[in-house]
Design a protein around this motif. Structure first.
Motif, mmCIF file in Angstrom:
data_model
loop_
_atom_site.group_PDB
_atom_site.id
_atom_site.type_symbol
_atom_site.label_atom_id
_atom_site.label_comp_id
_atom_site.label_asym_id
_atom_site.label_seq_id
_atom_site.Cartn_x
_atom_site.Cartn_y
_atom_site.Cartn_z
ATOM 1 N N GLU A 49 58.621 -8.353 77.656
ATOM 2 C CA GLU A 49 57.445 -7.582 77.252
ATOM 3 C C GLU A 49 57.572 -6.134 77.718
ATOM 4 N N ALA A 50 58.084 -5.934 78.938
ATOM 5 C CA ALA A 50 58.251 -4.577 79.457
ATOM 6 C C ALA A 50 59.260 -3.802 78.618
ATOM 7 N N VAL A 51 60.340 -4.470 78.204
ATOM 8 C CA VAL A 51 61.350 -3.819 77.361
ATOM 9 C C VAL A 51 60.731 -3.414 76.028
ATOM 10 N N ARG A 52 59.936 -4.331 75.439
ATOM 11 C CA ARG A 52 59.279 -4.025 74.159
ATOM 12 C C ARG A 52 58.336 -2.834 74.298
ATOM 13 N N ALA A 58 59.078 4.829 73.625
ATOM 14 C CA ALA A 58 60.162 5.763 73.313
ATOM 15 C C ALA A 58 60.173 6.099 71.826
ATOM 16 N N ARG A 59 59.907 5.100 70.987
ATOM 17 C CA ARG A 59 59.874 5.313 69.540
ATOM 18 C C ARG A 59 58.732 6.263 69.175
ATOM 19 N N LYS A 60 57.542 6.045 69.762
ATOM 20 C CA LYS A 60 56.406 6.925 69.482
ATOM 21 C C LYS A 60 56.692 8.349 69.943
ATOM 22 N N GLN A 61 57.318 8.490 71.118
ATOM 23 C CA GLN A 61 57.649 9.811 71.632
ATOM 24 C C GLN A 61 58.632 10.510 70.711
ATOM 25 N N GLY A 66 59.660 14.632 66.543
ATOM 26 C CA GLY A 66 60.323 14.880 65.270
ATOM 27 C C GLY A 66 61.783 14.460 65.246
ATOM 28 N N LEU A 67 62.203 13.647 66.212
ATOM 29 C CA LEU A 67 63.601 13.210 66.258
ATOM 30 C C LEU A 67 63.885 12.124 65.219
ATOM 31 N N ILE A 68 62.874 11.302 64.942
ATOM 32 C CA ILE A 68 63.014 10.273 63.913
ATOM 33 C C ILE A 68 61.805 10.345 62.990
#
Length: 94
Positions: A49-52, A58-61, A66-68
């Motif tokens: 759960e912590a990894v998720r 990280a994905r939201k950041q 604007g990286l992805i």
């Protein structure tokens, strides 16, 4: 947890209560307590759960920076209303 019942509308109050319980994680905890979870399984689950959570953050950041590209938004599908039920855009012919 408090839910107000307005105009004796118990069905609406139940929906509100279920939504509040869902947000608080009551249903998830009830499901988890149905059977015993070994301490090693609990550690593994909590680590996963912590990894998720970390990957999601990280994905939201990365999207904010604007990286992805942001994921595509799901389009709302309108269901036709039941016969005799007038919605906000429909008017009953009298």
């Amino acid at each position: 947890m408090h839910v107000l019942v307005r105009d004796n509308n118990v069905d609406q109050a139940l929906r509100v209560l279920k939504k509040k319980m869902q947000r608080e994680g009551v249903f998830r905890e009830m499901k988890a307590r149905r059977s015993y979870e070994k301490p090693s399984e609990r550690r593994n689950r909590e680590a996963a759960e912590a990894v998720r959570r970390a990957r999601k953050a990280a994905r939201k950041q990365a999207v904010r920076e604007g990286l992805i590209a942001a994921p595509k938004k799901k389009e709302m599908v309108r269901r036709p209303s039941a016969p005799g039920m007038a919605g906000p855009s429909e008017s009953k012919a009298t």
